[in-house]
Design an enzyme around this catalytic site. Structure first.
Site, PDB file in Angstrom:
ATOM      1  N   GLU A   1      -5.260   6.942   7.401  1.00 28.21           N
ATOM      2  CA  GLU A   1      -4.558   8.305   7.514  1.00 28.21           C
ATOM      3  C   GLU A   1      -5.226   9.502   6.943  1.00 28.21           C
ATOM      4  OE1 GLU A   1      -1.229   7.663   8.568  1.00 28.21           O
ATOM      5  OE2 GLU A   1      -0.184   9.437   7.803  1.00 28.21           O
TER       6      GLU A   1
ATOM      7  N   ARG B   1      -3.198   9.233  16.726  1.00 30.69           N
ATOM      8  CA  ARG B   1      -2.117   8.410  17.411  1.00 30.69           C
ATOM      9  C   ARG B   1      -2.133   8.465  18.693  1.00 30.69           C
ATOM     10  NH1 ARG B   1       3.293   6.771  13.885  1.00 30.69           N
ATOM     11  NH2 ARG B   1       4.474   6.225  15.710  1.00 30.69           N
TER      12      ARG B   1
ATOM     13  N   ARG C   1      -2.203   9.686  11.228  1.00 33.67           N
ATOM     14  CA  ARG C   1      -2.822   8.599  11.558  1.00 33.67           C
ATOM     15  C   ARG C   1      -4.515   8.937  12.374  1.00 33.67           C
ATOM     16  NH1 ARG C   1      -0.643   3.264  12.453  1.00 33.67           N
ATOM     17  NH2 ARG C   1      -2.171   1.997  12.424  1.00 33.67           N
TER      18      ARG C   1
ATOM     19  N   LYS D   1       2.452   4.549   1.435  1.00 34.16           N
ATOM     20  CA  LYS D   1       2.496   5.007   2.791  1.00 34.16           C
ATOM     21  C   LYS D   1       2.172   6.487   2.622  1.00 34.16           C
ATOM     22  CE  LYS D   1       5.463   5.283   6.703  1.00 34.16           C
ATOM     23  NZ  LYS D   1       5.077   6.490   7.548  1.00 34.16           N
TER      24      LYS D   1
ATOM     25  N   PHE E   1      -7.228   1.883   5.774  1.00 40.55           N
ATOM     26  CA  PHE E   1      -6.731   0.699   5.506  1.00 40.55           C
ATOM     27  C   PHE E   1      -6.789  -0.519   6.338  1.00 40.55           C
ATOM     28  CE2 PHE E   1      -3.624   3.723   7.124  1.00 40.55           C
ATOM     29  CZ  PHE E   1      -3.236   3.340   8.459  1.00 40.55           C
TER      30      PHE E   1
ATOM     31  N   LYS F   1       7.672  -0.787   6.748  1.00 45.87           N
ATOM     32  CA  LYS F   1       7.688   0.450   5.946  1.00 45.87           C
ATOM     33  C   LYS F   1       9.098   0.661   4.987  1.00 45.87           C
ATOM     34  CE  LYS F   1       8.713   3.228   9.909  1.00 45.87           C
ATOM     35  NZ  LYS F   1       8.555   4.094  10.940  1.00 45.87           N
TER      36      LYS F   1
ATOM     37  N   GLU G   1       0.888  -1.167   0.041  1.00 45.04           N
ATOM     38  CA  GLU G   1       0.085  -0.073   0.000  1.00 45.04           C
ATOM     39  C   GLU G   1       0.931   1.232  -0.076  1.00 45.04           C
ATOM     40  OE1 GLU G   1      -3.272  -2.250   3.111  1.00 45.04           O
ATOM     41  OE2 GLU G   1      -2.254  -0.390   3.820  1.00 45.04           O
TER      42      GLU G   1
ATOM     43  N   ARG H   1       5.184  -2.424  17.160  1.00 46.11           N
ATOM     44  CA  ARG H   1       5.962  -2.211  16.024  1.00 46.11           C
ATOM     45  C   ARG H   1       6.555  -3.442  15.579  1.00 46.11           C
ATOM     46  NH1 ARG H   1       7.410   2.451  13.910  1.00 46.11           N
ATOM     47  NH2 ARG H   1       6.866   4.220  15.786  1.00 46.11           N
TER      48      ARG H   1
HETATM   49  P1  AMP Z   1       6.276   5.561  10.910  1.00 51.33           P
HETATM   50  O1  AMP Z   1       5.054   6.846  11.718  1.00 51.33           O
HETATM   51  O2  AMP Z   1       7.042   6.169  10.040  1.00 51.33           O
HETATM   52  O3  AMP Z   1       6.288   4.615  11.985  1.00 51.33           O
HETATM   53  O4  AMP Z   1       5.003   5.047   9.918  1.00 51.33           O
HETATM   54  C1  AMP Z   1       3.995   4.436  10.418  1.00 51.33           C
HETATM   55  C2  AMP Z   1       2.766   5.566  10.049  1.00 51.33           C
HETATM   56  O5  AMP Z   1       2.415   5.510   8.555  1.00 51.33           O
HETATM   57  C3  AMP Z   1       1.188   5.029  10.654  1.00 51.33           C
HETATM   58  O6  AMP Z   1       1.343   5.447  11.899  1.00 51.33           O
HETATM   59  C4  AMP Z   1       0.513   5.684   9.676  1.00 51.33           C
HETATM   60  O7  AMP Z   1       0.126   7.031  10.158  1.00 51.33           O
HETATM   61  C5  AMP Z   1       1.079   6.135   8.418  1.00 51.33           C
HETATM   62  N1  AMP Z   1       0.793   5.226   7.138  1.00 51.33           N
HETATM   63  C6  AMP Z   1       0.523   5.953   5.927  1.00 51.33           C
HETATM   64  N2  AMP Z   1      -0.085   4.943   5.283  1.00 51.33           N
HETATM   65  C7  AMP Z   1      -0.090   3.635   5.789  1.00 51.33           C
HETATM   66  C8  AMP Z   1      -0.786   2.570   5.408  1.00 51.33           C
HETATM   67  N3  AMP Z   1      -1.164   2.310   4.124  1.00 51.33           N
HETATM   68  N4  AMP Z   1      -0.835   1.785   6.259  1.00 51.33           N
HETATM   69  C9  AMP Z   1      -0.473   1.858   7.771  1.00 51.33           C
HETATM   70  N5  AMP Z   1       0.196   2.844   7.940  1.00 51.33           N
HETATM   71  C10 AMP Z   1       0.121   3.842   6.820  1.00 51.33           C
END
Ligand code: AMP
Length: 556
Positions: A302, A272, A257, A252, A342, A423, A250, A417
C-alpha cells in the site's frame, strides 16, 4: 488457408446476442463463435465481444471522445453533427446513431459500386493505430482513421463499431460469460479458465492457451499485473478473531494499493486497476532497486502519502499524485509517499501464490531491507482479541483505516474477496434525522412506504434541510410498522410521493458524507441504511447541520 472473419459476421453475432436474454444461451453463442476463430482473431475477439478494445493490463486507451466520433461519422455519412446529436437525443444509443447515419450513405454507395468488407483483424489494426496516434495532429489522424472505418461499414457494422469505440457495447457479455464460454468452447472447466485469467488478465491469451491445451502453462508472469487479493469486511472484531484463531494482524493503511514488479528490465508499479504508476512514483521506484535483494520479484503493498504532521493524507491526494503525469518533481516534494509491503507473490522464477501466507511473509522479510520510503508492514501474530484491539487503536491513532486479519495458512488467491483476509474498520457514527417525506413502494410493496426522505435541522433558522433518502435497512415487518406510524402523518400526496409532518426521527448509518448540490443541506449521505426509530428523540433533538459539517470534515 485460413479464412478470417469479416467485421460484418462479428456484427451479426453481436446482434443475435443482443436479442437474447438468457445468459446460458448467450454463453453458448459466444462459445460457438470462439470455436470458429483463428488464433489472431481469438486474441482480440473476447475483448471486442465484451465491448473493450484492449485488455485491462495494457493500460491503453483509444482516446476517442464523442465529438471526435461525431466528426468522423459526419465526414463518413454526410450528416452534420447537429443532426447526429439530435439522433442521439432521440435514441439514446450511439450505435443507432451510426447505423441510421450510415444507412443513407450506404444506399448511395450501392449505386456507385459494391462494398468491400473489412475483416475483424483489419478493423482492429486500425483501432490500434487510432490508439497509437498521440501528440500534435493526433486528433486529425484519429478522425481520418475512424472516418475510413465508418466509410467501409454497412449500417449494422457501424452500429457495433460506434458502440465499441465509445465503450457502450450493450450486449451483456461480461467476464463471467466470457470465462464460461471459453471453457465451453475448448472443453475446460470455468475454474481452470478463471485461474489462468487471474494470472495474466487477458481473455485473448487465455482463450488461445485453452484451445491449444496449454492452460496449465499459464502462471504468474513478471511485468504482467496479477489480480489482487481482497478482503471481506468484518464489523465485529471478537467474532472475526474467533473465526480466524491465531492470525496475522496488520494495519489497514489508508492509501492506494500497489503491485511492484522487479526484474532485470527494471521496475514497474501497477495500481489495483492496473494503471502503470511507475512514472508517478519514480522516487520510490529508484529505492525499490536498492532495497529488494533479489533479481526478480512481485510484491504487494500500500502506498501512503503523508502530510507535514506525519498523518496519512486522504486518498484523493494520493490519487492526485499518482494520476499526475507532469510536474512529478514538484509533486514528490509536496506529497512524500511511503510504501508498506505486505505480500510477496513471486521470487526469482518461483511462484509463491500457492504457498501459505506465513511462508510468503518470511520470504518478504528476507528479501526486503527497509528503506527511507519503503518498509515491510508491521505484523502481529496473535489469537487474542485484546492484542488485536490494541493494534486497531494504534492504527486509528496513526490516522489509518483499521486493521486486516489474515489467515496464516491461506494461499494468495488473486482477485478474490474471501474469508482469508478480513478487514475491520470503524463504523461511521450514525446520524439521527427527521423523516420529512416518503415514497410508496412498487409491485408487492405498493401498499408500503418504502423509501424515506431525511432532514437535519439548520440550527440558525430552525428549517429542516434534506440530506438524503434511505431505502435499505428495514425488514418487511419494520416497513409495515413504519407505514402504520407514518401514514398518520401524511400532509400531502403527489403521485407516489407523500409529504410528512416532521415528527419521527430515524437513526441512520452511512458509508460517507459527501458535498452535494442536489440537497438543500448541501450534503448527501452515501449508502444510507436505516438502523432504528429513535422514539426517545423529538425532531428538535435531531442532528443539526453543524454536526453534519463536522462529521464531513472529520472523515475527509
Ligand atoms: P477495501 O478497499 O476496503 O476492500 O480494502 C482492501 C484494501 O486495503 C486493499 O486493496 C489495500 O489497498 C488496502 N490495505 C491497506 N493495508 C493493507 C494490508 N495490510 N493488507 C492488505 N490490504 C491492505
Amino acid at each position: 488457408m485460413e479464412t478470417l472473419k469479416t467485421f460484418f459476421e462479428f456484427a451479426e453475432v453481436c446482434e443475435r446476442i443482443e436479442k437474447e436474454s438468457s445468459s446460458l444461451v448467450i454463453t453458448d453463442m459466444v462459445a460457438d463463435f470462439l470455436k470458429e476463430l483463428e488464433e489472431e482473431e481469438l486474441r482480440i475477439c473476447p475483448y471486442l465481444l465484451m465491448g473493450k478494445i484492449f485488455p485491462e493490463w495494457m493500460d491503453r486507451e483509444l482516446g476517442v471522445g464523442k465529438s471526435l466520433l461525431y466528426n468522423a461519422l459526419s465526414r463518413a455519412s454526410g450528416r452534420n453533427e447537429t443532426e447526429l446529436e439530435e439522433l442521439l437525443r432521440e435514441t439514446g444509443d450511439i450505435g443507432k446513431v451510426a447505423e441510421v447515419a450510415m444507412h443513407r450513405r450506404t444506399q448511395q454507395t450501392l449505386f456507385l459500386g459494391g462494398e468491400e468488407k473489412l475483416t475483424i483483424v483489419e478493423i482492429y489494426k486500425t483501432l490500434e493505430k487510432i490508439a497509437e496516434a498521440s501528440g500534435k495532429g493526433s486528433q486529425t489522424t484519429k478522425v481520418r482513421y475512424l472516418e475510413y472505418l465508418f466509410s467501409s461499414s454497412s449500417p449494422k457494422e457501424a452500429r457495433y463499431l460506434a458502440r465499441l469505440v465509445m465503450g457502450e457495447m450493450r450486449i451483456k457479455v461480461g467476464e463471467g460469460i466470457m470465462r464460461d464460454a471459453i471453457a465451453k468452447a475448448f472443453g475446460k472447466t470455468p475454474e481452470e479458465v478463471e485461474r489462468a485469467y487471474m494470472f495474466i488478465t487477458d481473455f485473448g491469451e487465455v482463450a488461445i492457451a485453452t484451445k491449444k491445451g496449454e492452460l496449465d502453462k499459464i502462471g504468474i508472469t513478471l511485468f504482467r499485473p496479477v489480480k489482487m487479493m481482497l478482503a471481506q469486511i468484518s464489523p465485529d472484531l471478537e467474532e472475526a478473531m474467533k473465526e480466524m484463531g491465531t492470525c496475522a494482524v496488520e494495519w489497514k493503511y489508508d492509501g492506494a494499493r500497489v503491485q511492484i514488479h522487479v526484474g532485470n528490465e527494471g521496475v514497474k508499479v501497477f495500481s489495483r486497476r492496473f494503471e502503470d504508476l511507475t512514472k508517478p512514483l519514480v522516487d520510490v521506484v529508484e529505492e525499490i532497486k536498492e532495497v529488494v535483494g533479489v533479481e526478480k520479484a512481485i510484491l504487494d503493498g500500500e502506498a501512503v502519502a503523508y502530510d507535514k504532521s506525519g498523518k496519512p493524507k486522504a486518498f484523493q491526494y494520493i490519487l492526485r499524485r499518482l494520476r499526475r503525469k507532469y510536474g512529478i518533481e514538484e509533486k514528490k516534494e509536496e506529497i512524500p509517499i511511503h510504501i508498506f509491503l505486505f505480500d510477496c507473490l513471486y521470487v526469482d522464477g518461483e511462484s509463491l501464490i500457492d504457498k501459505p501466507l506465513k511462508e510468503r511473509r518470511s520470504k518478504l522479510e528476507r528479501i526486503v531491507r527497509g528503506g527511507k520510503r519503503i518498509s515491510v508492514a508491521t505484523q502481529t501474530i496473535t489469537g487474542e482479541v485484546s492484542v488485536a484491539e490494541k493494534v486497531y487503536r494504534d492504527a486509528l491513532d496513526a490516522g489509518h483505516e483499521g486493521i486486516m486479519l489474515k489467515n496464516l495458512s491461506s494461499p494468495y488467491i488473486p482477485g478474490r474477496r474471501g474469508k482469508h483476509w478480513l478487514k475491520h474498520k470503524p463504523i461511521m457514527e450514525t446520524l439521527d434525522l427527521v423523516v420529512v417525506g416518503a415514497d410508496w413502494g412498487k409491485g408487492k410493496h405498493a401498499h408500503l412506504l418504502s423509501s424515506f426522505y431525511l432532514a437535519c435541522i439548520d440550527e440558525n433558522t430552525g428549517e429542516l434541510l434534506e440530506v438524503g433518502k434511505v431505502a435499505t435497512g428495514p425488514t418487511e415487518d419494520e416497513l409495515k410498522e413504519l407505514t402504520n406510524i407514518l401514514s398518520e402523518l401524511i400532509i400531502e400526496q403527489k403521485g407516489t410521493y407523500v409529504k410528512l409532518e416532521p415528527k419521527i426521527v430515524f437513526e441512520v448509518a452511512y458509508e460517507e458524507i459527501q458535498k452535494s448540490p442536489n440537497y438543500p443541506s448541501g450534503y448527501a449521505l452515501r449508502f444510507p441504511r436505516f438502523v432504528r426509530v429513535r422514539d426517545d428523540k423529538s425532531p428538535e433533538e435531531a442532528d443539526n447541520l453543524s454536526r453534519i459539517e463536522e462529521l464531513y470534515r472529520k472523515y475527509q
